[in-house]
Enzyme design. Structure first.
Site, short mmCIF file in Angstrom:
data_model
loop_
_atom_site.label_atom_id
_atom_site.label_comp_id
_atom_site.label_asym_id
_atom_site.label_seq_id
_atom_site.Cartn_x
_atom_site.Cartn_y
_atom_site.Cartn_z
N GLN A 199 0.83 -1.21 0.00
CA GLN A 199 0.00 0.00 0.00
C GLN A 199 0.87 1.27 0.00
O GLN A 199 0.48 2.29 0.58
CB GLN A 199 -0.93 0.00 1.21
CG GLN A 199 -2.13 -0.91 1.05
CD GLN A 199 -3.06 -0.46 -0.09
OE1 GLN A 199 -3.19 0.72 -0.41
NE2 GLN A 199 -3.74 -1.42 -0.71
N SER A 200 2.01 1.22 -0.65
CA SER A 200 2.91 2.37 -0.64
C SER A 200 2.31 3.60 -1.33
O SER A 200 1.96 3.54 -2.52
CB SER A 200 4.21 1.97 -1.33
OG SER A 200 5.00 3.10 -1.59
#
Ligand SMILES: Cc1ncc(COP(=O)(O)O)c(C=O)c1O
Length: 331
Positions: free
Chosen positions: A75-76
């Site tokens: 989920q960067s």
């Protein structure tokens, strides 16, 4: 302002807003609270990586890169902003993403930033559990070179001395806004992870001779490890920008008691802090960074770390699309 011999490209069209949080200040009967809205940088839902990428993409173009390669968690936010920046400059982009221990589920794996990465046209490489993310990415860089590409590798979070220049510039922008609004800013609180944001802000305050405290709330590491990351960035920056390293190091101010079990692992206090900001100020934080940093800010206020006359700002570094990856927490 001097920079590290790198011009920047434009990924944001304007300065980000700096506003009072009147409702929250009143509800807490606290110091005067403000917010610097770097969630509003405007690049594919915004966030703090935009400012770093303005310098990194300029460096990549100078080196005739054809493809940006970077790493991060599934989920960067940094990965999402990197694809967006690549698209703006007609560069290709390869994301190498790793699973984060203690997280998971369909939403985490497919929604939030992952969904936006896909919409923007990348198919992230997901690192197998038994492989190291950085090694995997560096091997990919070699493969790309063999295919005739010119890869530009961006370190985790865009936190190298070039990327951190974005936050030197943010400090300048913020202090100019304070001057215009006749506010003496006593403290600036933000989430600190790969440390480029905090190092850049400290460098900026040092260059300006401002006595504003820059307080980083850790999202992944204990204080000693976080300090080392910041010093590693301040050293080359002090040489390039010409500020006093020892004086900058003295400014390092870290709170490491709010991240719970680890990076990306939710805490009950984070969920409450996200709801508090949404309900008092209609501002959407994120579950991994700004939600935990806000827990720190609320706790510092609760513990009377600031007097009623002081002006305290929160730097919103973005990431609210991550809420969709953790949606069950907020039902
Ligand atoms: C929303 C958000 N806030 C804060 C940070 C932390 O910034 P830095 O990595 O520069 O410490 C990140 C990093 O990915 C982020 O995505």
């Amino acid at each position: 302002m001097k920079t590290l011999d790198v011009k920047k490209v434009a990924l944001m069209s304007n300065t980000t807003p700096f506003e009072p949080m009147l409702n929250l200040s009143k509800a807490l009967n606290s110091a005067k609270l403000f917010i610097k809205r770097d969630d509003c940088t405007g690049l594919a839902t915004g966030g703090n990586k935009t400012r770093k990428l303005e310098y990194l993409v300029a460096d990549a173009l100078k080196k005739n890169a054809t493809i940006l390669v970077t790493i991060g968690g599934i989920q960067s936010n940094h990965a999402r902003q990197t694809v967006a920046a690549a698209n703006k400059f007609n560069l290709k982009c390869a994301l190498v993403l790793e699973k984060v221990p203690g997280t998971g589920g369909d939403d985490y794996l497919q929604s939030g930033n992952m969904l936006l990465d896909t919409i923007m046209g990348t198919e992230p490489h997901i690192v197998p559990d038994d492989k190291d993310c950085l090694e995997y990415a560096l091997a990919l860089v070699e493969q790309l070179k063999a295919q005739g590409e010119v890869p530009y590798f961006i370190t985790v979070g865009g936190s190298d001395p070039i990327g951190a220049c974005g936050y030197v510039e943010c400090a300048f922008e913020l202090m100019e806004q304070c001057k215009q609004q006749q506010i003496k800013l006593d403290a600036l609180i933000h989430a600190t992870g790969s440390a480029g944001t905090q190092a850049g802000l400290i460098a900026g305050m040092e260059l300006l001779g401002a006595d504003t405290r820059v307080i980083g709330v850790c999202v992944s590491k204990p204080e000693t490890a976080q300090r080392e990351l910041i010093i590693d960035l301040l050293e080359p920056m002090s040489e390039a920008l010409g500020f006093d390293l020892q004086s900058a190091i003295k400014r390092i101010d870290i709170k490491d008691q709010y991240y719970g079990e680890g990076y990306g692992i939710p805490t009950t206090a984070m969920v409450e802090a996200v709801k508090t900001l949404a309900r008092h100020e209609a501002i959407l934080l994120d579950p991994v960074y700004t939600g935990k940093a806000m827990v720190g800010m609320l706790d510092m206020i609760n513990n009377n770390e600031f007097s009623a006359e002081q002006n305290v700002a929160f730097l919103h570094t973005g990431g609210s699309v991550g809420l969709f990856a953790y949606k069950d927490l907020f039902k």
